[in-house]
Scaffold this motif. Sequence first.
Motif, PDB file in Angstrom:
ATOM      1  N   ILE A 131      -5.572   7.090   3.034  1.00  0.00           N
ATOM      2  CA  ILE A 131      -6.506   6.291   2.278  1.00  0.00           C
ATOM      3  C   ILE A 131      -7.933   6.601   2.705  1.00  0.00           C
ATOM      4  CG2 ILE A 131      -7.156   3.935   1.680  1.00  0.00           C
ATOM      5  CD1 ILE A 131      -4.386   4.900   0.770  1.00  0.00           C
TER       6      ILE A 131
ATOM      7  N   ARG B 154       4.894   0.413   6.139  1.00  0.00           N
ATOM      8  CA  ARG B 154       4.268   1.523   5.438  1.00  0.00           C
ATOM      9  C   ARG B 154       5.274   2.511   4.876  1.00  0.00           C
ATOM     10  NH1 ARG B 154      -1.810   1.749   7.961  1.00  0.00           N
ATOM     11  NH2 ARG B 154      -2.237  -0.284   7.079  1.00  0.00           N
TER      12      ARG B 154
ATOM     13  N   TRP C 127       0.854   6.554  -0.049  1.00  0.00           N
ATOM     14  CA  TRP C 127      -0.072   6.109  -1.095  1.00  0.00           C
ATOM     15  C   TRP C 127      -1.498   6.558  -0.788  1.00  0.00           C
ATOM     16  CZ3 TRP C 127       1.098   0.342  -2.727  1.00  0.00           C
ATOM     17  CH2 TRP C 127       2.412   0.270  -3.211  1.00  0.00           C
TER      18      TRP C 127
ATOM     19  N   LYS D 109      -3.887   5.314  -3.045  1.00  0.00           N
ATOM     20  CA  LYS D 109      -4.633   4.222  -3.674  1.00  0.00           C
ATOM     21  C   LYS D 109      -3.940   2.907  -3.324  1.00  0.00           C
ATOM     22  CE  LYS D 109      -6.024   7.144  -7.555  1.00  0.00           C
ATOM     23  NZ  LYS D 109      -5.938   7.361  -9.021  1.00  0.00           N
ATOM     24  N   PRO D 110      -4.497   2.117  -2.416  1.00  0.00           N
ATOM     25  CA  PRO D 110      -3.862   0.865  -2.005  1.00  0.00           C
ATOM     26  C   PRO D 110      -3.577  -0.046  -3.189  1.00  0.00           C
ATOM     27  CG  PRO D 110      -5.743   1.374  -0.612  1.00  0.00           C
ATOM     28  CD  PRO D 110      -5.790   2.340  -1.741  1.00  0.00           C
TER      29      PRO D 110
ATOM     30  N   CYS E 257      -0.689   4.589   4.947  1.00  0.00           N
ATOM     31  CA  CYS E 257      -0.367   3.538   3.986  1.00  0.00           C
ATOM     32  C   CYS E 257       1.106   3.641   3.618  1.00  0.00           C
ATOM     33  CB  CYS E 257      -1.265   3.673   2.759  1.00  0.00           C
ATOM     34  SG  CYS E 257      -1.436   2.142   1.794  1.00  0.00           S
ATOM     35  N   LYS E 258       1.530   2.914   2.592  1.00  0.00           N
ATOM     36  CA  LYS E 258       2.929   2.924   2.195  1.00  0.00           C
ATOM     37  C   LYS E 258       3.403   4.336   1.865  1.00  0.00           C
ATOM     38  CE  LYS E 258       4.217  -1.668   0.683  1.00  0.00           C
ATOM     39  NZ  LYS E 258       4.976  -2.428  -0.331  1.00  0.00           N
TER      40      LYS E 258
ATOM     41  N   ASP F  29      -2.874  -5.132   5.001  1.00  0.00           N
ATOM     42  CA  ASP F  29      -2.803  -4.958   3.566  1.00  0.00           C
ATOM     43  C   ASP F  29      -4.052  -5.585   2.959  1.00  0.00           C
ATOM     44  OD1 ASP F  29      -2.061  -4.499   0.979  1.00  0.00           O
ATOM     45  OD2 ASP F  29      -0.480  -6.008   0.913  1.00  0.00           O
ATOM     46  N   PRO F  30      -4.938  -4.832   2.312  1.00  0.00           N
ATOM     47  CA  PRO F  30      -4.783  -3.442   1.890  1.00  0.00           C
ATOM     48  C   PRO F  30      -5.003  -2.448   3.029  1.00  0.00           C
ATOM     49  CG  PRO F  30      -6.932  -4.207   1.260  1.00  0.00           C
ATOM     50  CD  PRO F  30      -6.213  -5.408   1.827  1.00  0.00           C
ATOM     51  N   CYS F  31      -4.463  -1.256   2.852  1.00  0.00           N
ATOM     52  CA  CYS F  31      -4.679  -0.189   3.818  1.00  0.00           C
ATOM     53  C   CYS F  31      -6.158   0.195   3.842  1.00  0.00           C
ATOM     54  CB  CYS F  31      -3.868   1.045   3.431  1.00  0.00           C
ATOM     55  SG  CYS F  31      -2.130   0.745   3.087  1.00  0.00           S
TER      56      CYS F  31
END
Length: 340
Positions: free
Chosen positions: A2, A15, A222, A224-225, A272-273, A302-304
Amino acid sequence: MILLNLIVSLVIIVRCAYSKPDFYLIETKNTIGKVHSDIRASDYPEKDTDDNSAESETSTEDIILDCKCGKENINVADRIVGGEDAEMLEFPWAVAIVMKGQTIYGDKFHYHVCGAVLISSKWVLTAAHCSHDDKGVDWKIENLSVRLGDHNQDVKNDTKIEIIREIDKFIIDPDYEKSSLDNDIALVKMDREVDLMLYTPVCLPELNKEYKGKAYALGWGWTKPGVINSHAKILQKIKIKIRPFENCKRQYPKVTERMICAGVLNGKKDTCKGDSGGPLTVRLKEYQRRHVLAGLTSWGNDPCAAPGFYGVFTKVSYYIDWIYQTIRDQTESVKFCQTE
């Protein structure tokens, strides 16, 4: 990975990539594994083993091959990185846990679930929470595989050495806690060996070794969080800083000494995830600047990439005895690359 400044919302997330893709799971009748909850108690050893047990009397041969662990395929010693594309096969120890699936038209494919890291010819490390979905329901082992030699996940075999290995065992640390994500580490045994002269493993750390300073995180997670399935097509790399434990504890009171915090204060770099289970490495002079595994991506805010919040990683050096003992109890011979 991110690169965005975001409004801080103190919500903790694991994540891994848990959103359901548009496919049906393949129910394999010829299975090689079990549901994860069935293997935890009996299929792997506790950390403290009885020296008089039959298992401890079994001799396992360690075979050290003529290869170097943690060696990049290109020289990127001092380049500034920040969520950019890795070079093809730059980090050959970066692998993925993928799920078997098929479209409504019957086309089979593999869907990214988590990151992982190659440590020997038949074993990878990942996060324990990669064994279940976001509701805590265990995946079936026969539906998961390990993908090695990948670069762009949207291009099949773009590296010419991409392979899939089935999972023989998914061994979760016996003290793993789903609620707190403490001891978030697992060993995955592949059904067949890989050639370590081609698929370079990462170097493992010394027991309870503490690291500080610059570190490298990798993943296909990811970008885009909050945007479902916004996975990176190409393996991403970021250079971040390992933070003092006291700073980490102030941010996240539930952090334990078995965890590491790493990131940047401005929030522009983070995992992130989909990055869960992927490597956090440090480059050490005593290892000729090769990569040593400091952590595994575990959880975070959260958010990353929110300003003021770091990512949290499982501290691998705490588990070195468990890692080696488990591998030796499950394998007749173990092939590693040289660390010196």
